[in-house]
Motif scaffolding. Sequence first.
Motif, PDB file in Angstrom:
ATOM      1  N   UNK A   1       0.820  -1.215   0.000  1.00 37.41           N
ATOM      2  CA  UNK A   1       0.000   0.000   0.000  1.00 37.41           C
ATOM      3  C   UNK A   1       0.852   1.262   0.000  1.00 37.41           C
ATOM      4  N   UNK A   2       2.012   1.220   0.673  1.00 42.38           N
ATOM      5  CA  UNK A   2       2.927   2.358   0.618  1.00 42.38           C
ATOM      6  C   UNK A   2       3.296   2.651  -0.835  1.00 42.38           C
ATOM      7  N   UNK A   3       3.556   1.598  -1.584  1.00 39.22           N
ATOM      8  CA  UNK A   3       3.920   1.741  -2.991  1.00 39.22           C
ATOM      9  C   UNK A   3       2.747   2.279  -3.812  1.00 39.22           C
TER      10      UNK A   3
ATOM     11  N   UNK B   1      -6.893   8.864  16.710  1.00 43.96           N
ATOM     12  CA  UNK B   1      -7.162   7.454  16.448  1.00 43.96           C
ATOM     13  C   UNK B   1      -8.200   7.299  15.339  1.00 43.96           C
ATOM     14  N   UNK B   2      -8.071   6.216  14.592  1.00 43.77           N
ATOM     15  CA  UNK B   2      -9.053   5.888  13.559  1.00 43.77           C
ATOM     16  C   UNK B   2     -10.394   5.608  14.232  1.00 43.77           C
ATOM     17  N   UNK B   3     -11.466   6.101  13.623  1.00 43.97           N
ATOM     18  CA  UNK B   3     -12.814   5.826  14.120  1.00 43.97           C
ATOM     19  C   UNK B   3     -13.634   5.264  12.972  1.00 43.97           C
ATOM     20  N   UNK B   4     -14.203   4.098  13.186  1.00 39.71           N
ATOM     21  CA  UNK B   4     -14.973   3.395  12.161  1.00 39.71           C
ATOM     22  C   UNK B   4     -16.401   3.194  12.631  1.00 39.71           C
TER      23      UNK B   4
ATOM     24  N   UNK C   1      -9.965   8.924   9.533  1.00 36.20           N
ATOM     25  CA  UNK C   1      -8.554   8.569   9.688  1.00 36.20           C
ATOM     26  C   UNK C   1      -7.769   9.834  10.012  1.00 36.20           C
ATOM     27  N   UNK C   2      -7.211   9.931  11.231  1.00 33.94           N
ATOM     28  CA  UNK C   2      -6.432  11.124  11.555  1.00 33.94           C
ATOM     29  C   UNK C   2      -5.119  11.147  10.770  1.00 33.94           C
TER      30      UNK C   2
ATOM     31  N   UNK D   1      -4.781   1.592   5.845  1.00 31.22           N
ATOM     32  CA  UNK D   1      -5.025   2.834   6.588  1.00 31.22           C
ATOM     33  C   UNK D   1      -3.737   3.543   6.996  1.00 31.22           C
ATOM     34  N   UNK D   2      -2.770   2.868   7.641  1.00 32.76           N
ATOM     35  CA  UNK D   2      -1.545   3.594   8.003  1.00 32.76           C
ATOM     36  C   UNK D   2      -0.789   4.143   6.791  1.00 32.76           C
ATOM     37  N   UNK D   3      -0.780   3.392   5.695  1.00 30.01           N
ATOM     38  CA  UNK D   3      -0.076   3.852   4.493  1.00 30.01           C
ATOM     39  C   UNK D   3      -0.735   5.104   3.921  1.00 30.01           C
ATOM     40  N   UNK D   4      -2.064   5.114   3.868  1.00 26.68           N
ATOM     41  CA  UNK D   4      -2.779   6.296   3.369  1.00 26.68           C
ATOM     42  C   UNK D   4      -2.542   7.486   4.286  1.00 26.68           C
TER      43      UNK D   4
END
Length: 167
Positions: free
Chosen positions: A4-6, A92-95, A120-121, A150-153
């Motif tokens: 996902x980073x890529x 923090x992510x909230x879903x 996503x913060x 999520x972390x990559x985005x």
Amino acid sequence: MSAYDTVFGEAFAEIVPRFDTLDEVLDEICEWLLMDFDLYFVGIHQPTGHHNRIQMMAGSPWGAFDIIRRASVGLSSDSIASVVTVAAARGEVYLIDDCMNDPLFLPNPILPMTRSQLAIPLMDGATCLGVFDMQSTAVAAFHTRDMSWIPALSQAVTDVIVNYQNP
């Protein structure tokens, strides 16, 4: 480095050079995510610097974003709690899988078909630079995906914001 980073790195490497301002880049990132993830709405809320508030600064589809652009909400404990403000305040992510059953969901008459939401913060260390607000018309839309993106985005968009703020 994850796949996902890529993916995000390559997509943003194509988007960023085409625009002069951060607002234009963030709008285009929102549009790309809207189409690529088949979402109902994607927005980016950023702190305003005025009295601990956050407001929508970018989004897609443009029509919905243009109507709700510049509406701001406070991040203090006496302000209206929402998915976005909680994600910003906590970092923090909230879903929300089912918006109709979550007390933090704030219905928006401009986006009446929202059924699931993901905030996503965008964190630069302990500082919240913004919050991605992703909405879908499907219940549990985000749980049907591999959530490792999520972390990559978050990091990719944070890097774009930091690079524009500190050229």
